[in-house]
Design a protein around this motif. Structure first.
Motif, PDB file in Angstrom:
ATOM      1  N   ASP A  13      35.128  -0.320 -18.492  1.00 19.41           N
ATOM      2  CA  ASP A  13      35.487   0.655 -19.536  1.00 19.41           C
ATOM      3  C   ASP A  13      35.100   2.039 -19.027  1.00 19.41           C
ATOM      4  OD1 ASP A  13      35.961   2.168 -21.766  1.00 19.41           O
ATOM      5  OD2 ASP A  13      34.975   0.797 -23.167  1.00 19.41           O
ATOM      6  N   LEU A  14      36.036   2.676 -18.349  1.00 21.53           N
ATOM      7  CA  LEU A  14      35.742   3.981 -17.764  1.00 21.53           C
ATOM      8  C   LEU A  14      35.537   5.040 -18.844  1.00 21.53           C
ATOM      9  CD1 LEU A  14      38.224   3.935 -14.760  1.00 21.53           C
ATOM     10  CD2 LEU A  14      35.746   3.723 -14.681  1.00 21.53           C
ATOM     11  N   ALA A  15      36.334   4.974 -19.913  1.00 21.94           N
ATOM     12  CA  ALA A  15      36.170   5.947 -20.987  1.00 21.94           C
ATOM     13  C   ALA A  15      34.829   5.769 -21.695  1.00 21.94           C
ATOM     14  CB  ALA A  15      37.316   5.816 -21.995  1.00 21.94           C
ATOM     15  N   GLY A  16      34.363   4.523 -21.799  1.00 21.22           N
ATOM     16  CA  GLY A  16      33.096   4.251 -22.468  1.00 21.22           C
ATOM     17  C   GLY A  16      31.902   4.201 -21.542  1.00 21.22           C
ATOM     18  N   GLY A  17      32.145   4.250 -20.242  1.00 23.03           N
ATOM     19  CA  GLY A  17      31.050   4.271 -19.284  1.00 23.03           C
ATOM     20  C   GLY A  17      30.285   2.969 -19.169  1.00 23.03           C
ATOM     21  N   MET A  18      30.980   1.804 -19.298  1.00 22.36           N
ATOM     22  CA  MET A  18      30.300   0.521 -19.225  1.00 22.36           C
ATOM     23  C   MET A  18      31.078  -0.453 -18.344  1.00 22.36           C
ATOM     24  SD  MET A  18      27.585   0.900 -21.103  1.00 22.36           S
ATOM     25  CE  MET A  18      27.049  -0.804 -21.130  1.00 22.36           C
ATOM     26  N   TRP A  54      27.738 -10.220 -19.545  1.00 27.41           N
ATOM     27  CA  TRP A  54      26.687  -9.217 -19.407  1.00 27.41           C
ATOM     28  C   TRP A  54      27.296  -7.834 -19.222  1.00 27.41           C
ATOM     29  CZ3 TRP A  54      26.903  -6.556 -14.805  1.00 27.41           C
ATOM     30  CH2 TRP A  54      27.482  -7.192 -13.708  1.00 27.41           C
ATOM     31  N   LYS A  55      26.482  -6.818 -19.405  1.00 26.90           N
ATOM     32  CA  LYS A  55      26.970  -5.448 -19.273  1.00 26.90           C
ATOM     33  C   LYS A  55      25.968  -4.622 -18.486  1.00 26.90           C
ATOM     34  CE  LYS A  55      24.817  -3.319 -23.323  1.00 26.90           C
ATOM     35  NZ  LYS A  55      25.010  -2.423 -24.479  1.00 26.90           N
ATOM     36  N   THR A  56      26.451  -3.566 -17.888  1.00 26.42           N
ATOM     37  CA  THR A  56      25.579  -2.574 -17.274  1.00 26.42           C
ATOM     38  C   THR A  56      26.243  -1.215 -17.409  1.00 26.42           C
ATOM     39  OG1 THR A  56      24.244  -2.057 -15.314  1.00 26.42           O
ATOM     40  CG2 THR A  56      26.523  -2.705 -14.922  1.00 26.42           C
ATOM     41  N   LYS A  57      25.448  -0.206 -17.547  1.00 27.72           N
ATOM     42  CA  LYS A  57      25.979   1.136 -17.753  1.00 27.72           C
ATOM     43  C   LYS A  57      26.473   1.726 -16.441  1.00 27.72           C
ATOM     44  CE  LYS A  57      24.750   5.618 -19.789  1.00 27.72           C
ATOM     45  NZ  LYS A  57      23.651   6.405 -20.404  1.00 27.72           N
ATOM     46  N   ILE A  58      27.640   2.343 -16.498  1.00 27.92           N
ATOM     47  CA  ILE A  58      28.096   3.135 -15.364  1.00 27.92           C
ATOM     48  C   ILE A  58      27.238   4.394 -15.352  1.00 27.92           C
ATOM     49  CG2 ILE A  58      30.023   4.463 -14.421  1.00 27.92           C
ATOM     50  CD1 ILE A  58      31.893   2.370 -15.693  1.00 27.92           C
ATOM     51  N   GLU A  59      26.499   4.567 -14.279  1.00 25.27           N
ATOM     52  CA  GLU A  59      25.448   5.578 -14.277  1.00 25.27           C
ATOM     53  C   GLU A  59      25.975   7.002 -14.396  1.00 25.27           C
ATOM     54  OE1 GLU A  59      22.373   6.126 -10.899  1.00 25.27           O
ATOM     55  OE2 GLU A  59      21.492   4.785 -12.376  1.00 25.27           O
ATOM     56  N   ARG A  60      27.022   7.279 -13.662  1.00 28.41           N
ATOM     57  CA  ARG A  60      27.629   8.607 -13.727  1.00 28.41           C
ATOM     58  C   ARG A  60      28.974   8.566 -13.025  1.00 28.41           C
ATOM     59  NH1 ARG A  60      23.883   8.967  -9.609  1.00 28.41           N
ATOM     60  NH2 ARG A  60      24.561   9.920  -7.662  1.00 28.41           N
ATOM     61  N   ARG A  61      29.627   9.692 -13.014  1.00 23.49           N
ATOM     62  CA  ARG A  61      30.955   9.775 -12.419  1.00 23.49           C
ATOM     63  C   ARG A  61      30.910  10.633 -11.158  1.00 23.49           C
ATOM     64  NH1 ARG A  61      34.035   6.631 -14.034  1.00 23.49           N
ATOM     65  NH2 ARG A  61      34.000   7.322 -16.182  1.00 23.49           N
ATOM     66  N   ALA A  62      31.269  10.039 -10.037  1.00 21.03           N
ATOM     67  CA  ALA A  62      31.497  10.823  -8.832  1.00 21.03           C
ATOM     68  C   ALA A  62      32.951  11.279  -8.845  1.00 21.03           C
ATOM     69  CB  ALA A  62      31.213  10.001  -7.584  1.00 21.03           C
ATOM     70  N   GLU A  63      33.300  12.152  -7.942  1.00 21.59           N
ATOM     71  CA  GLU A  63      34.661  12.681  -7.918  1.00 21.59           C
ATOM     72  C   GLU A  63      35.694  11.577  -7.689  1.00 21.59           C
ATOM     73  OE1 GLU A  63      37.692  15.706  -7.914  1.00 21.59           O
ATOM     74  OE2 GLU A  63      35.657  15.554  -8.694  1.00 21.59           O
ATOM     75  N   VAL A  64      35.350  10.551  -6.941  1.00 22.95           N
ATOM     76  CA  VAL A  64      36.346   9.551  -6.558  1.00 22.95           C
ATOM     77  C   VAL A  64      36.124   8.177  -7.163  1.00 22.95           C
ATOM     78  CG1 VAL A  64      36.819  10.695  -4.381  1.00 22.95           C
ATOM     79  CG2 VAL A  64      35.056   8.928  -4.479  1.00 22.95           C
ATOM     80  N   ALA A  65      35.027   7.953  -7.885  1.00 27.88           N
ATOM     81  CA  ALA A  65      34.778   6.618  -8.434  1.00 27.88           C
ATOM     82  C   ALA A  65      33.564   6.655  -9.349  1.00 27.88           C
ATOM     83  CB  ALA A  65      34.551   5.611  -7.308  1.00 27.88           C
ATOM     84  N   ASN A  83      22.482   3.385  -5.187  1.00 27.35           N
ATOM     85  CA  ASN A  83      23.661   3.766  -5.949  1.00 27.35           C
ATOM     86  C   ASN A  83      24.909   3.510  -5.113  1.00 27.35           C
ATOM     87  OD1 ASN A  83      22.262   4.754  -8.235  1.00 27.35           O
ATOM     88  ND2 ASN A  83      21.836   6.672  -7.172  1.00 27.35           N
ATOM     89  N   LEU A  84      25.878   2.816  -5.715  1.00 29.34           N
ATOM     90  CA  LEU A  84      27.113   2.491  -5.024  1.00 29.34           C
ATOM     91  C   LEU A  84      28.306   2.915  -5.868  1.00 29.34           C
ATOM     92  CD1 LEU A  84      26.314  -1.157  -3.815  1.00 29.34           C
ATOM     93  CD2 LEU A  84      26.022   0.956  -2.537  1.00 29.34           C
ATOM     94  N   LEU A  85      29.386   3.311  -5.211  1.00 28.16           N
ATOM     95  CA  LEU A  85      30.643   3.539  -5.891  1.00 28.16           C
ATOM     96  C   LEU A  85      31.231   2.190  -6.290  1.00 28.16           C
ATOM     97  CD1 LEU A  85      32.197   6.157  -3.428  1.00 28.16           C
ATOM     98  CD2 LEU A  85      30.921   6.622  -5.527  1.00 28.16           C
ATOM     99  N   LEU A  86      31.891   2.131  -7.448  1.00 28.76           N
ATOM    100  CA  LEU A  86      32.486   0.889  -7.932  1.00 28.76           C
ATOM    101  C   LEU A  86      33.992   0.930  -7.735  1.00 28.76           C
ATOM    102  CD1 LEU A  86      32.184  -1.818  -9.474  1.00 28.76           C
ATOM    103  CD2 LEU A  86      32.574  -0.516 -11.583  1.00 28.76           C
TER     104      LEU A  86
END
Length: 367
Positions: free
Chosen positions: A252-257, A145-156, A169-172
């Protein structure tokens, strides 16, 4: 937990495919990943993969600087800036922060004890899910399964999680440490557990992430770090990939997933019990066996009892333990709480051999 087992976000379409993946072993099972990297062709040094800081840090200030070539087994991973920690900070390890990791995809294979890094990231959904499902079948077919990384915080990266029907919302984080909630945000349905010497943890059931529900998660209680104040008022805590109860996770940090394996309920329960009891356990209906998941060899000292059935743990019949682990209600959850608190003082287990005879085994407290 199990100790023996084990740049900016790119959103444009049509970019070049990721480079060939680089595979390297990580230390231990369900731990914060540590890999060996060479700086400018020098000796291999241990680096932790840190999604809790933007900076990449070199403990030796002579290794710090810009345009440093980081290599894995002779293959160039990245050109990076490594910062010196300074005189007042004493890290225990070199660290690869988001300044490097944001340009990549990170695949964690907990069963094999390997990590795969794709410089450039942005994997297709087909390729990402195919990688997640490469592990052999275990107690039925897995799903990806997949889920979208909602956005980028400064640290995660930030992901949405549903707890008690409420979206937060939680940091990953990758690895085993870091699942926690800010003060005042801890779920009211969590069951406190004194897990280990000085431990201050809680069991939480039925957490929704992406399209799946997780049966159990363990988090730290009373954490003073408050991301609402230091990062973003909408972020209430951190979540770790260990709690996905998956053999393979791909961020996939570059792809946001975020991609993950979803095991069958019994296999998922086996992962949970293996983490908690620090023994290779496999649940099958109302029975429990001493057995490692496919492709793992993390408990060689127990091979003589592999395949035996566990009849009791701390005097509790296994059928009752498994029923409690599947029920999630407050009353039955107390049984798990009591068992998990006892094992840190040393615990006993009764097994049944193939010939029908039983044997009592005592274990020292986990380390």
């Amino acid at each position: 937990m199990v100790t023996l087992l084990l740049a900016s976000l790119v959103t444009l379409q049509g970019l070049a495919s990721p480079k060939a993946p680089i595979i390297v072993s990580i230390k231990g099972f369900m731990v914060d990943p540590v890999i060996g990297l060479s700086i400018d062709g020098g000796p291999v040094q241990d680096f932790g993969l840190s999604m809790t800081t933007r900076h990449s840090i070199a403990m030796n200030k002579d290794d710090a600087g810009s345009a440093k070539k980081l290599s894995l087994d002779g293959k160039q991973l990245a050109i990076a800036e490594l910062e010196s920690p300074g005189d007042n900070i004493h890290p225990v390890l070199n660290a690869l922060g988001l300044s490097v990791l944001n340009t990549m995809a990170i695949g964690i294979d907990y069963a094999k004890g390997q990590i795969t890094l794709w410089p450039g990231g942005r994997l297709s959904e087909e390729d990402a899910k195919a990688w997640v499902l490469r592990s052999p079948k275990w107690m039925g077919d897995s799903k990806a399964w997949k889920t979208k990384i909602e956005r980028r915080a400064e640290v995660a990266p930030v992901i949405p999680v549903t707890i008690d029907g409420k979206k937060v919302n939680l940091l990953l984080r990758v690895g085993k440490e870091g699942t926690s909630f800010a003060k005042g945000e801890e779920p009211t349905t969590g069951t406190p557990v004194e897990y280990g010497p000085g431990g201050n943890h809680s069991l939480l059931a039925n957490i929704g992430i992406g399209p799946t529900m997780l049966p159990w998660a363990l988090y730290f209680r009373g954490v003073s770090y408050d991301p609402r104040k230091s990062i973003d008022s909408s972020i209430v805590g951190t979540f770790t990939t260990e709690n996905l109860l998956s053999r393979r996770v791909l961020v996939d940090l570059a792809g946001g997933m975020l991609y993950s394996e979803q095991l069958t309920p019994d296999a998922q329960l086996s992962m949970f019990l293996t983490q908690w009891f620090q023994l290779p356990l496999e649940a099958q209906g109302s029975k429990l066996f001493v057995r490692e998941m496919p492709e793992t060899k993390f408990f060689p000292q127990l091979e003589s009892i592999y395949g035996t059935e566990v009849v009791e743990i701390m005097g509790q019949p296994i059928a009752d333990v498994l029923a409690a682990a599947r029920d999630f209600t407050g009353e039955r959850r107390i049984l798990l709480k009591v068992l998990f608190e006892k094992i840190w003082k040393g615990y006993r287990m009764k097994i049944k051999k193939a010939d029908g005879t039983t044997q009592d085994i005592s274990f020292d407290p986990p380390t």
